[in-house]
Design a protein around this motif. Sequence first.
Motif, PDB file in Angstrom:
ATOM      1  N   TYR A  77       0.850  -1.191   0.000  1.00  0.00           N
ATOM      2  CA  TYR A  77       0.000   0.000   0.000  1.00  0.00           C
ATOM      3  C   TYR A  77       0.885   1.240   0.000  1.00  0.00           C
ATOM      4  O   TYR A  77       1.020   1.935   1.006  1.00  0.00           O
ATOM      5  N   ALA A  81      -4.056   6.215  -2.543  1.00  0.00           N
ATOM      6  CA  ALA A  81      -4.973   5.575  -3.497  1.00  0.00           C
ATOM      7  C   ALA A  81      -4.974   4.065  -3.307  1.00  0.00           C
ATOM      8  O   ALA A  81      -6.030   3.419  -3.377  1.00  0.00           O
ATOM      9  N   GLY A  84      -6.805   3.351   0.191  1.00  0.00           N
ATOM     10  CA  GLY A  84      -8.249   3.530   0.205  1.00  0.00           C
ATOM     11  C   GLY A  84      -8.775   3.817   1.596  1.00  0.00           C
ATOM     12  O   GLY A  84      -8.046   4.254   2.480  1.00  0.00           O
ATOM     13  N   ARG A 111     -11.669   1.839  -2.778  1.00  0.00           N
ATOM     14  CA  ARG A 111     -10.569   2.458  -3.518  1.00  0.00           C
ATOM     15  C   ARG A 111     -11.081   2.860  -4.895  1.00  0.00           C
ATOM     16  O   ARG A 111     -11.006   2.068  -5.842  1.00  0.00           O
ATOM     17  N   ASP A 116     -12.008  -1.565  -5.484  1.00  0.00           N
ATOM     18  CA  ASP A 116     -12.284  -2.059  -4.136  1.00  0.00           C
ATOM     19  C   ASP A 116     -11.768  -3.478  -3.954  1.00  0.00           C
ATOM     20  O   ASP A 116     -11.743  -4.269  -4.905  1.00  0.00           O
TER      21      ASP A 116
END
Length: 140
Positions: A77, A81, A84, A111, A116
């Motif tokens: 991550y 973005a 999320g 997201r 998602d």
Amino acid sequence: MALSGCTTARPGATADAPAAARRAIVQLLTTQTAAWNRGDIPGFMEGYWKSDSLVFIGRKGPTYGWQPTLENYRKGYPDAAAMGQLDFSGLQVTLLAPTAAQVVGRWHLARPTAGDVGGYFLLVLRQVDGEWKVVADHTN
């Protein structure tokens, strides 16, 4: 968040102890969610046991240790973005002992750009120095 579970009373325990433990565990997860949603992975990781014995089991298998788990989150991550907005639902908190619990639930990342994602998790928590911490996390 729906909570349910079973507890075992110990001699001398107050009737409110299991409820207080559940509240503290849900608060831990709420604090983690808030940290995640502001892009704070180290803050999110504060809910985990800072130990080489922490285990996180994900799609790629087990990761041992707090620092490698942090590094995996940062790699997976890398920006807001990708992170999320996190939501936990369907939480079932079960006290296994006065200082041990498990939580089963669902996670979802909204997201809009990256798409998602979501799944289920099983957490094992223990009280460490008087605070609830995740000591094992199996997330799919």
